[in-house]
Design an enzyme around this catalytic site. Structure first.
Site, short mmCIF file in Angstrom:
data_model
loop_
_atom_site.label_atom_id
_atom_site.label_comp_id
_atom_site.label_asym_id
_atom_site.label_seq_id
_atom_site.Cartn_x
_atom_site.Cartn_y
_atom_site.Cartn_z
N PHE A 19 0.81 -1.13 -0.01
CA PHE A 19 -0.05 -0.14 -0.03
C PHE A 19 0.82 1.29 0.06
CE2 PHE A 19 -2.33 -3.36 2.06
CZ PHE A 19 -3.83 -3.25 1.54
N ASP A 20 0.50 2.30 -0.68
CA ASP A 20 0.89 3.71 -0.51
C ASP A 20 0.30 4.07 0.78
OD1 ASP A 20 2.42 5.80 -0.97
OD2 ASP A 20 0.88 6.67 -2.28
N GLY A 21 0.84 5.51 1.27
CA GLY A 21 0.49 5.85 2.45
C GLY A 21 -0.82 6.91 2.25
#
Length: 571
Positions: free
Chosen positions: A425-427
């Site tokens: 996941f990206d933040g």
């Protein structure tokens, strides 16, 4: 009295001796007494009692030839007194020879046959019976021979010992008795009931019609045997059929298909047909030649198996997690439920079903909308994640508050782990909200770092994929409870462009406040993500910016673009 009785008497009375003359005299006296007792009216009496020379009656003697005492049934009219004489009248047409046939040979010699009158009377009234003296003893019945039959009638009486022809029916006697009672005064009249003949008295013809003829019985028996044979043949055929079917199923490698979980407990992942399979050529036919040619092409090639698409490996990894959960929890309902949701026509469904079964995918729910947008069905299916190759539908689902992403395949093949689901996941604008992106785009990176340090202890707002990360963490805890932390089939990654020193603390504290555990956190500080993702080899990587998606694609990573946040407006 027989000679055997006299000899017995001699033994009982020692000192007394009888000569031959005295025996002859006794015989003459017995014959005289017998003749005197004959009735003048035609009735016959029993032979006189045997007595000795002193006149005493010899009674209750046992015969030397017969081992049992001679007995007879007493008459009904006679009292049971031992001091009275029992007289039994002979029935008509009865011969003296039949009565004396069962007596001993000594009686044939001593007593002459009685004389029978010409008109014998059937019954004798009590007034005509001679009265004997009280001192007289009842006569001793004649002794029978050793081989004489017990069934021969030796004595006959008017009432109980009468012949069968002279007996009156029992019902006639009862009616006469009732009539005599009715004639008395003061006694109510006896009610007479009609006698109904029994219903079971039927003639032979009626009974034959009721039970049928022998021909009918034989025919019925033959029909029953034929039906029984047919039933046995049918049972044998059914048994052979089911045995062949069972052998066929035993040869199939995996005939036990697990049931899908209930929708209210499952983690539903909706996947479009173009995301699950490679349908680039099919899409070109639809855009260039129209819907009719597209459907004709799908019907013609419905037995042609489709090649895997960008979401294929991700779906296979989800099913591996389900199998591991069922091994630990056989009744587990918190599983991944895959739904194939597409706007294709129902006629295309046959090719999709054949392809799903070919690859062994456990997809039981299909939604074919026939050209209509499937977004309206996402909430009905309680969708937790929607993956599609159409960016417009993904944006429409994001607006509806459903976690969605557009799938992109890698530019080259890459080996993926088959025993562990890996999700990266990206933040910002993926797990978290886009508030930090707003400051970075409008005020620059310095203001962004100052803002993150000032609000380090304030959790970030949630983003569109935060719910899916929670679902993964819930399943991870089930494996941790079984001491499977190191062998857990789910592994999560945080791959962000943030700097750990300046803005990484707020990210980790936000995840801690949410109660989520991330397995690996990678802070790249603006470096490209492609080379790092090659080392991770995730089954899917979620990011909100396209230049990160393109960078990961060059290295062969399967990516999913999340169209959410301010970065979409800037681009």
């Amino acid at each position: 009295m027989s000679q055997t009785s006299l000899k017995q008497k001699k033994k009982n009375e020692p000192g007394m001796r009888y000569s031959k003359e005295s025996l002859d005299a006794e015989k003459r006296k017995d014959s005289d007494k017998t003749g005197a007792r004959l009735s003048t009216q035609g009735s016959q009496e029993l032979p006189p009692h045997n007595s000795d020379s002193r006149g005493y009656v010899v009674r209750n003697q046992w015969s030397r030839t017969s081992r049992s005492p001679s007995t007879r049934a007493p008459s009904v009219d006679e009292p049971r007194s031992r001091n009275t004489v029992v007289k039994v009248e002979l029935a008509p047409n009865s011969s003296a020879t039949s009565r004396t046939s069962s007596t001993s040979p000594s009686q044939h010699e001593t007593s002459p046959p009685p004389q029978v009158s010409e008109k014998p009377s059937i019954q004798q009234t009590p007034q005509n019976r001679p009265i004997t003296q009280p001192d007289s003893q009842p006569p001793t019945p004649p002794e029978t021979e050793a081989n004489a039959r017990r069934t021969s009638k030796m004595y006959t009486s008017s009432d109980p010992w009468a012949s069968r022809e002279n007996r009156e029916p029992r019902d006639l006697q009862l009616r006469e008795y009732a009539h005599s009672c009715d004639s008395r005064e003061g006694i109510p009249k006896t009610r007479e009931y009609p006698r109904t003949p029994p219903t079971e008295w039927k003639s032979y013809v009626q009974r034959r019609l009721q039970y049928g003829t022998s021909v009918d019985l034989e025919q019925e028996c033959a029909d029953g045997q034929q039906r029984q044979r047919q039933q046995m043949e049918e049972d044998e055929v059914d048994e052979a059929y089911w045995s062949s079917v069972s052998m066929l199923y035993e040869k199939i490698p995996s005939c036990a298909r697990p049931r899908p979980p209930k929708p209210k407990h499952a983690i539903t992942v909706a996947v479009s047909s173009r995301a699950l399979f490679n349908m680039v050529d099919d899409r070109k036919i639809y855009e260039e030649e129209g819907l009719e040619k597209y459907m004709e092409y799908q019907l013609t090639n419905e037995n042609v198996i489709l090649t895997p698409g960008p979401a294929f490996r991700f779906v296979k990894a989800l099913q591996h997690v389900n199998s591991r959960l069922r091994d630990l929890y056989p009744d587990e309902q918190d599983l991944f439920d895959i739904v194939l949701m597409t706007n294709n026509h129902a006629q295309v469904g046959v090719r999709l079903i054949n392809s799903v079964n070919h690859y062994g995918l456990l997809i039981d729910r299909f939604c074919l909308t026939g050209g209509k947008s499937p977004i309206g069905y996402l909430k009905a299916y309680l969708t937790n994640l929607y993956l599609s190759a159409d960016s417009e539908k993904v944006q429409e689902a994001i607006k509806e508050g459903i976690a969605s992403a557009t799938m992109f395949a890698g530019a080259k093949d890459m080996a993926y782990c088959d025993t562990q689901l890996r999700v990266a996941f990206d933040g910002d604008a993926v797990l978290f909200s886009d508030e930090s992106e707003h400051i970075a785009k409008e005020h620059g990176l310095d203001k962004f770092f100052q803002h993150e340090t000032l609000f380090e202890n304030k959790p970030l707002a949630q983003g569109p994929l935060k719910g899916f990360l929670e679902d993964l963490g819930k399943l991870q805890k089930k494996f941790y409870a079984k001491d499977e932390r190191l062998l857990c089939p789910i592994r999560t990654y945080l791959v962000t462009a943030r700097s750990a020193a300046s803005s990484g603390a707020r990210v980790l504290k936000t995840l801690r406040r949410w109660g989520l555990e991330i397995d690996e956190a990678l802070f790249l500080a603006g470096a490209p993500k492609g080379p790092i993702l090659v080392k991770i080899r995730p089954h899917i990587f979620f990011d909100d910016q396209m230049f990160h998606i393109e960078s990961a694609q060059k290295f062969g990573t399967i990516t999913a673009h999340v169209p959410y946040g301010i970065a979409q407006k800037r681009n």
